[in-house]
Design an enzyme around this catalytic site. Structure first.
Site, short mmCIF file in Angstrom:
data_model
loop_
_atom_site.label_atom_id
_atom_site.label_comp_id
_atom_site.label_asym_id
_atom_site.label_seq_id
_atom_site.Cartn_x
_atom_site.Cartn_y
_atom_site.Cartn_z
CE1 TYR A 70 -3.63 2.28 1.17
CE2 TYR A 70 -2.03 3.73 2.52
CZ TYR A 70 -3.00 4.13 1.73
OH TYR A 70 -4.06 4.97 1.97
N GLY A 107 -5.26 5.68 0.02
CA GLY A 107 -7.60 5.39 0.21
C GLY A 107 -8.19 4.77 0.07
CG HIS A 165 -2.69 13.81 1.51
ND1 HIS A 165 -2.80 13.31 0.08
CD2 HIS A 165 -2.33 12.76 2.30
CE1 HIS A 165 -3.14 12.01 -0.30
NE2 HIS A 165 -2.95 11.57 1.22
CG ASN A 167 0.42 6.83 6.99
OD1 ASN A 167 0.00 6.75 7.99
ND2 ASN A 167 0.97 5.91 6.42
NE ARG A 188 -16.96 20.37 52.09
CZ ARG A 188 -17.69 19.57 51.73
NH1 ARG A 188 -17.27 18.20 51.61
NH2 ARG A 188 -19.29 19.45 51.82
#
Length: 537
Positions: free
Chosen positions: A52, A59, A82, A191, A277
Site C-alpha cells: 500500500y 485511501g 494532502h 502518515n 474542601r
C-alpha cells in the site's frame, strides 16, 4: 541540552524539550534503523511485492497498481494533494513538537524513508526554520505533516527569524536542494501519529505546570477564605486511594504551613464549601488523569505508527498494511486530559466567585477599594466564567466525532490531532482563569480584616506579585494585570514547595526545604505561542 534519538524512543519530556528549542540529534543506532528500513522498501519495489502506498494508490485507491516509473510522482503528489490545512498556523513550539515526533517515528526503522529525508527535517529543526502549518483540516494526521513535508521538496512556506519565506527560498538560504521523493516517502511523510504525539507532549508539559500553579493559587484562596485545614489531613485523605490526591494534599499542607490566618479560622465551620474542601480530590483526580495520559503518550512514541509498516529482512521483506496509524488511544487520552484540566479551572472560578462575593467572603464587595465608585474584580469574574464556558465547549470529546472519508474506505475516524489541539486550548484558557484567581487572591490579602500573618510560602508568592503589580484600585485597565498573571502562570513553574517532590510516577518523597527564588516573568507574550481555539492574550 541536546536530545539524542538513540535505539530507544523519545519520551514526552524529550519531545517537549525539543519543542522548547533544544537540538535533536540522530544517534548512530537510529540512523542504522532508518537505513535498514530503506533497504526493505527497495527490495519491495524491485520484487514488485504489493505494498500500500508503495506500488498502489492510497485511501480508496489502494487497489490501483502504480508502476515503478510512477512511484516518484505518487510520493510527490501525495504531499501536494494532502496539504489542505486551513486557518491560522500553529506556533513554533507546536510545529517543532510535531517534527520531533515524526523524526522519532522514522527512527524506529519501519517506515522506509531514506536517511536524507529524516536529516532534512532535522536540519530545519536545527535552523529553527519552521514550516507554516495551518492548524485545522485534519481528521487524523494527514494535513499537518503534509505542510511540513512540502518544505522538504521546496514548496510551501516557512517562518524564519520573524519572516515568512517560500520553502524554495528557505532551502536555498540553508544551502540545500529540494528533495526528489522516492517510493513510499510521500506516504510516510504524511502518515502516522506524529501530529498528535507531538502536540500531546506539549499539552502534558503545559498541563504539568498548570497543575502545580493550581495547587499554589488554590492554597492562597483557601487561606483568604479561612478554610478548615482539616480537609487536608493526611489520615483523612488516606481513606481514598489516589496517588494524585495524596500528592496534592502534601503540597497544600506545605504551602499553608505556618499560616496564622488559618489558625484563627480553626473550628469556625464544620466543613467548607466543596470548591474549598475538595481541592485535593479534584486536583488529585486531574493528576491521576495526567499520569495515565503520560503513559499513553509514551507508549505512542514507542510505537510504530506508519502504514504500511516494513519489516523482515532484505531476503524476505514483509509489509504490514493495517491500522497502526489510527490514534484511538491517544485521542481518548487527550479528551480525558482536556476534561480534567477544564474541571480544575471550573473549580478555580468557583473559588474566585467566593473571593469577590461579600455574602460569603467576609471581604469588601468584589475586592474593591471604596466600593460603590469602584468595581474591583466584579467583571474579571465574568471573564473567568466565560472561559469556563468555553472550556466546557472545547472539552466535548473529539474522539466521538466520527465521520466518513475516502469513499467509505475510511469509515471510522478518531480525530486524534483535533483532540490534542482542543486540549491545548483548554490548558491555555485555564491558565488565564488561574491567573485571574491569583490576582484576586493577592487583592484579598490586601483587604483582609484579620490582623494575622500569611503562611511563609503564600506570603512569598504574594510578595512576588506585588513586586510587579500594586494593589488594584480601579486606577488602570485590569486586563493588563491579567495579562501579566497569565504569562506568569503559563510561562514558568511556581517556586518549589518546601519538603515535597514527585517523580514521574506520582510518588511523593521528602526533600529538604528549598529557598524560593523570586518570580519574574515578562508581560510580553512570546511569539511562539499560538494555540488555535484559545482566547487571545
Amino acid at each position: 541540552m541536546a536530545i539524542t534519538r538513540t535505539q530507544n524512543p523519545l519520551d514526552w519530556r524529550a519531545i517537549a524539550s525539543v519543542a522548547a528549542g533544544e537540538p535533536l540529534i540522530l544517534g548512530a543506532d537510529a540512523q542504522a534503523n532508518i537505513r535498514s528500513a530503506r533497504v526493505l522498501v527497495e527490495q519491495i519495489v524491485a520484487r514488485s511485492i504489493r505494498a500500500y502506498g508503495v506500488n498502489t494508490g492510497v485511501g480508496a485507491l489502494c487497489d490501483v497498481i502504480v508502476s515503478q516509473d510512477e512511484q516518484h510522482d505518487l510520493s510527490h503528489n501525495i504531499l501536494m494533494s494532502h496539504a489542505v490545512g486551513v486557518g491560522e498556523p500553529l506556533g513554533a513550539d507546536e510545529t517543532r513538537a510535531i517534527m520531533a515526533a515524526a523524526i522519532n517515528n522514522f527512527a524506529h526503522g519501519h517506515s522506509g524513508v531514506r536517511l536524507e529525508v529524516v536529516e532534512r527535517l532535522a536540519a530545519l529543526l536545527e535552523a529553527n526554520c519552521l514550516p507554516e502549518v495551518p492548524a485545522f483540516g485534519s481528521v487524523g494526521y494527514l494535513s499537518h505533516m503534509a505542510h511540513i513535508a512540502l518544505v522538504c521538496v521546496g514548496a510551501g512556506h516557512v517562518r524564519w527569524n520573524g519572516e515568512r519565506v517560500s520553502g524554495a527560498q528557505a532551502l536555498q538560504r540553508l544551502g540545500l536542494q529540494p528533495l526528489s521523493l522516492q517510493a513510499k516517502e510521500g506516504l510516510s511523510l504524511v502518515n502516522g501519529t506524529p501530529c498528535v504525539t507531538g502536540l500531546a507532549a506539549l499539552a502534558l508539559h503545559r498541563a504539568e505546570r498548570l497543575l502545580d500553579w493550581a495547587d499554589v493559587v488554590a492554597a492562597m484562596s483557601f487561606e483568604n477564605l479561612g478554610g478548615q485545614i482539616a480537609a487536608f489531613d493526611t489520615r483523612s485523605l488516606a481513606f481514598r486511594v489516589s496517588p494524585g490526591l495524596a500528592h496534592v494534599g502534601e503540597r497544600l499542607r506545605a504551602a499553608l504551613a505556618g499560616s496564622a490566618l488559618l489558625e484563627i479560622s480553626l473550628g469556625r465551620r464544620t466543613q467548607d464549601p466543596l470548591s474549598v474542601r475538595t481541592i485535593p480530590h479534584v486536583h488529585g483526580a486531574a493528576r491521576d488523569t495526567f499520569a495515565a495520559t503520560a503513559e499513553v503518550v509514551n507508549r505512542e512514541l514507542a510505537s510504530v505508527t506508519d502504514n504500511p509498516i516494513v519489516a523482515g529482512t532484505p531476503e524476505s521483506p514483509r509489509v504490514y498494511s493495517q491500522a497502526h496509524a489510527v490514534g484511538a488511544s491517544i485521542a481518548l487520552a487527550m479528551d480525558s486530559l482536556a476534561t480534567a484540566i477544564a474541571q480544575v479551572a471550573a473549580m478555580a472560578e468557583r473559588r474566585l466567585d467566593r473571593l469577590v462575593n461579600p455574602l460569603v467572603s467576609g471581604l469588601p464587595a468584589f475586592l474593591a477599594h471604596a466600593c460603590g465608585t469602584r468595581s474591583g474584580f466584579m467583571i474579571a469574574q465574568y471573564t473567568a466564567a466565560s472561559l469556563v464556558a468555553q472550556n466546557r465547549r472545547e472539552a466535548a470529546p473529539a474522539s466521538l466525532d466520527g465521520g466518513v472519508t475516502s469513499g467509505l474506505q475510511e469509515d471510522h475516524l478518531c480525530h486524534a490531532t483535533p483532540a490534542a489541539l482542543k486540549a491545548l486550548a483548554v490548558i491555555e484558557n485555564s491558565n488565564r482563569i488561574l491567573g485571574i484567581e491569583l490576582l484576586a487572591a493577592a487583592q484579598a490579602y490586601d483587604l483582609q480584616p484579620l490582623d494575622a500573618a500569611r503562611a511563609p510560602y503564600t506570603d512569598a508568592i504574594y510578595a512576588s506579585v506585588r513586586a510587579t503589580l500594586p494593589t488594584y484600585r480601579d486606577d488602570r485597565p485590569l486586563s493588563d494585570d491579567m495579562t501579566f498573571a497569565f504569562r506568569l502562570v503559563a510561562d514558568g513553574a511556581p517556586p518549589p514547595l518546601p519538603g515535597t517532590a514527585r517523580d514521574d510516577t506520582g510518588t511523593v518523597s521528602r526533600e529538604p526545604a528549598l529557598d524560593m527564588p523570586p518570580i519574574a516573568r515578562s508581560t510580553a507574550a512570546p511569539a511562539s505561542r499560538a494555540v488555535p481555539g484559545a482566547v487571545g492574550v
